[in-house]
Scaffold this motif. Structure first.
Motif, PDB file in Angstrom:
ATOM      1  N   UNK A 141      19.031  43.994   2.542  1.00 44.71           N
ATOM      2  CA  UNK A 141      17.615  44.140   2.863  1.00 44.71           C
ATOM      3  C   UNK A 141      16.827  44.626   1.651  1.00 44.71           C
ATOM      4  N   UNK A 142      17.396  45.564   0.895  1.00 44.37           N
ATOM      5  CA  UNK A 142      16.727  46.051  -0.314  1.00 44.37           C
ATOM      6  C   UNK A 142      16.588  44.938  -1.336  1.00 44.37           C
ATOM      7  N   UNK A 143      17.668  44.201  -1.570  1.00 44.53           N
ATOM      8  CA  UNK A 143      17.649  43.120  -2.556  1.00 44.53           C
ATOM      9  C   UNK A 143      16.626  42.050  -2.179  1.00 44.53           C
ATOM     10  N   UNK A 144      16.640  41.641  -0.930  1.00 47.10           N
ATOM     11  CA  UNK A 144      15.718  40.600  -0.479  1.00 47.10           C
ATOM     12  C   UNK A 144      14.278  41.087  -0.482  1.00 47.10           C
ATOM     13  N   UNK A 145      14.060  42.334  -0.076  1.00 53.21           N
ATOM     14  CA  UNK A 145      12.694  42.869  -0.033  1.00 53.21           C
ATOM     15  C   UNK A 145      12.101  42.952  -1.435  1.00 53.21           C
ATOM     16  N   UNK A 146      12.864  43.484  -2.382  1.00 50.80           N
ATOM     17  CA  UNK A 146      12.353  43.610  -3.748  1.00 50.80           C
ATOM     18  C   UNK A 146      12.065  42.241  -4.346  1.00 50.80           C
ATOM     19  N   UNK A 147      12.975  41.286  -4.128  1.00 50.06           N
ATOM     20  CA  UNK A 147      12.760  39.941  -4.665  1.00 50.06           C
ATOM     21  C   UNK A 147      11.525  39.291  -4.063  1.00 50.06           C
ATOM     22  N   UNK A 148      11.339  39.440  -2.751  1.00 51.56           N
ATOM     23  CA  UNK A 148      10.180  38.831  -2.089  1.00 51.56           C
ATOM     24  C   UNK A 148       8.887  39.542  -2.475  1.00 51.56           C
ATOM     25  N   UNK A 149       8.921  40.862  -2.543  1.00 55.56           N
ATOM     26  CA  UNK A 149       7.711  41.622  -2.867  1.00 55.56           C
ATOM     27  C   UNK A 149       7.250  41.363  -4.299  1.00 55.56           C
ATOM     28  N   UNK A 150       8.202  41.138  -5.205  1.00 53.18           N
ATOM     29  CA  UNK A 150       7.873  40.959  -6.622  1.00 53.18           C
ATOM     30  C   UNK A 150       7.691  39.500  -7.026  1.00 53.18           C
ATOM     31  N   UNK A 151       7.601  38.592  -6.069  1.00 49.71           N
ATOM     32  CA  UNK A 151       7.381  37.188  -6.409  1.00 49.71           C
ATOM     33  C   UNK A 151       6.088  37.024  -7.211  1.00 49.71           C
ATOM     34  N   UNK A 152       6.210  36.345  -8.328  1.00 55.25           N
ATOM     35  CA  UNK A 152       5.030  36.131  -9.178  1.00 55.25           C
ATOM     36  C   UNK A 152       4.909  34.676  -9.618  1.00 55.25           C
ATOM     37  N   UNK A 153       5.984  34.142 -10.212  1.00 55.45           N
ATOM     38  CA  UNK A 153       5.926  32.777 -10.734  1.00 55.45           C
ATOM     39  C   UNK A 153       5.709  31.761  -9.621  1.00 55.45           C
ATOM     40  N   UNK A 154       6.484  31.864  -8.543  1.00 51.48           N
ATOM     41  CA  UNK A 154       6.401  30.868  -7.476  1.00 51.48           C
ATOM     42  C   UNK A 154       5.052  30.877  -6.770  1.00 51.48           C
ATOM     43  N   UNK A 155       4.489  32.039  -6.398  1.00 51.51           N
ATOM     44  CA  UNK A 155       3.151  32.008  -5.778  1.00 51.51           C
ATOM     45  C   UNK A 155       2.088  31.407  -6.688  1.00 51.51           C
ATOM     46  N   UNK A 156       2.183  31.636  -7.985  1.00 54.24           N
ATOM     47  CA  UNK A 156       1.213  31.032  -8.900  1.00 54.24           C
ATOM     48  C   UNK A 156       1.309  29.507  -8.865  1.00 54.24           C
ATOM     49  N   UNK A 157       2.514  28.988  -8.659  1.00 55.01           N
ATOM     50  CA  UNK A 157       2.728  27.549  -8.671  1.00 55.01           C
ATOM     51  C   UNK A 157       2.278  26.882  -7.374  1.00 55.01           C
ATOM     52  N   UNK A 158       2.401  27.572  -6.241  1.00 53.69           N
ATOM     53  CA  UNK A 158       2.181  26.910  -4.954  1.00 53.69           C
ATOM     54  C   UNK A 158       0.950  27.407  -4.197  1.00 53.69           C
ATOM     55  N   UNK A 159       0.329  28.496  -4.663  1.00 51.76           N
ATOM     56  CA  UNK A 159      -0.830  29.056  -3.962  1.00 51.76           C
ATOM     57  C   UNK A 159      -2.016  29.062  -4.918  1.00 51.76           C
ATOM     58  N   UNK A 160      -3.019  28.250  -4.594  1.00 52.98           N
ATOM     59  CA  UNK A 160      -4.222  28.201  -5.423  1.00 52.98           C
ATOM     60  C   UNK A 160      -5.363  29.043  -4.852  1.00 52.98           C
ATOM     61  N   UNK A 161      -5.432  29.164  -3.534  1.00 52.53           N
ATOM     62  CA  UNK A 161      -6.479  29.960  -2.914  1.00 52.53           C
ATOM     63  C   UNK A 161      -6.070  31.409  -2.762  1.00 52.53           C
ATOM     64  N   UNK A 162      -6.924  32.188  -2.092  1.00 56.85           N
ATOM     65  CA  UNK A 162      -6.656  33.609  -1.890  1.00 56.85           C
ATOM     66  C   UNK A 162      -6.132  33.925  -0.499  1.00 56.85           C
ATOM     67  N   UNK A 163      -6.147  32.955   0.405  1.00 55.44           N
ATOM     68  CA  UNK A 163      -5.743  33.226   1.777  1.00 55.44           C
ATOM     69  C   UNK A 163      -4.284  33.585   1.920  1.00 55.44           C
ATOM     70  N   UNK A 164      -3.394  32.977   1.125  1.00 53.42           N
ATOM     71  CA  UNK A 164      -1.956  33.230   1.214  1.00 53.42           C
ATOM     72  C   UNK A 164      -1.418  33.895  -0.038  1.00 53.42           C
ATOM     73  N   UNK A 165      -2.281  34.452  -0.855  1.00 52.97           N
ATOM     74  CA  UNK A 165      -1.849  35.043  -2.131  1.00 52.97           C
ATOM     75  C   UNK A 165      -1.228  36.417  -1.886  1.00 52.97           C
ATOM     76  N   UNK A 166      -0.037  36.695  -2.473  1.00 50.21           N
ATOM     77  CA  UNK A 166       0.578  38.021  -2.350  1.00 50.21           C
ATOM     78  C   UNK A 166       0.054  38.983  -3.412  1.00 50.21           C
TER      79      UNK A 166
END
Length: 289
Positions: free
Chosen positions: A213-238
């Motif tokens: 749970x710790x490993x998955x949470x940190x990886x998901x919370x710190x996502x940066x490259x992938x959201x930049x590639x697939x999210x252009x708007x602000x509605x789903x931006x982390x």
């Protein structure tokens, strides 16, 4: 010799703690200060503690000048979904690899281990091409339709990261240490694979569940490259791409430190909540740091 060894270990751990904690103290302390107060005492110990004129102005500014609440909610949904789905999916695969007998099991295990050395950057572009072609149900004009492409959504940031090779291997290592006699006793009572997994294995796997749970949470919370590639708007931006957006709008280091503090606190809270289980899992699975 034992006393000297313990003293040296204590000194080494204290030095490491200072190295890791000092930047966090500076960040938190600076988040309560003005721009001038941060740089006026940056070379003294007072830089690592709130000043006499500390205030919450920086925190008020980041919540009023940015979409931080929306970004935090998106990241919370993404991280919690990845943790719940990832723990179930990865533990099921590890259970099948460790406790069941079927053809090709060793080949699948070898493939999972090989994936440990493959960085995400290698598969980012092929994965982007894949999600651009995948359908997803949507409601348009009151009718259910299938739209092509997963862009600008939360599920595109969740589903590709449910499977985690490291977590599969972590579960596999832990499941190996659970006595096989438990399985045999349950089978004698008529238990099937699902009962073995849900009633026998998982209740005895608290430490490794917390670690995954710790490993998955940190990886998901710190996502940066992938959201930049697939999210252009602000509605789903982390929150992590949101930091970059906020940096472009504010030049105040106090507000930047406040933003970074808000983003960092959930990660620290999750780790501190499960640190005992994390240590127990690392020791129990035979993984040496």
């Amino acid at each position: 010799m034992k006393i000297a060894h313990r003293i040296l270990m204590l000194l080494a751990m204290s030095a490491l703690a200072i190295v890791f904690v000092t930047p966090l103290l500076f960040m938190v302390a600076s988040s309560f200060k003005s721009e001038d107060a941060i740089f006026s005492n940056i070379a003294s110990l007072s830089a690592y503690m709130p000043s006499e004129s500390w205030s919450l102005d920086n925190y008020r500014e980041i919540f009023s000048r940015s979409q931080l609440p929306s970004f935090l909610l998106n990241s919370a949904i993404i991280a919690s979904s990845v943790v719940v789905g990832g723990v179930l999916l990865n533990s099921m695969l590890a259970f099948a690899l460790c406790r069941l007998r079927w053809g090709g099991r060793q080949a699948v295990l070898a493939f999972v281990v090989a994936l440990l050395v493959v960085p995400f950057e290698v598969i980012a572009i092929p994965l982007l091409s894949l999600v651009a072609r995948l359908p997803w149900p949507a409601i348009e004009h009151g009718a259910l339709t299938l739209q092509t492409g997963w862009f600008n959504s939360l599920h595109v940031q969740i589903i590709p990261f449910l499977a985690n090779a490291f977590c599969v291997f972590l579960f596999y290592q832990f499941f190996r240490d659970i006595p096989q006699e438990l399985d045999e006793a349950a089978k004698m009572d008529g238990a099937g694979p699902w009962t073995l997994y849900w009633r026998i294995i998982m209740p005895n796997s608290g430490p490794v569940i917390a670690t995954a749970a710790i490993v998955l949470f940190i990886a998901a919370w710190n996502q940066y490259l992938w959201p930049i590639m697939v999210v252009q708007g602000t509605g789903a931006r982390p929150v992590q791409p949101g930091i970059q957006q906020f940096f472009g709008r504010s030049e105040s280091w106090g507000q930047i430190m406040a933003y970074a503090t808000v983003v960092t606190l959930p990660v620290l809270a999750v780790f501190l909540a499960f640190q005992r289980q994390f240590v127990a899992s690392v020791v129990g699975s035979g993984i040496k740091g």
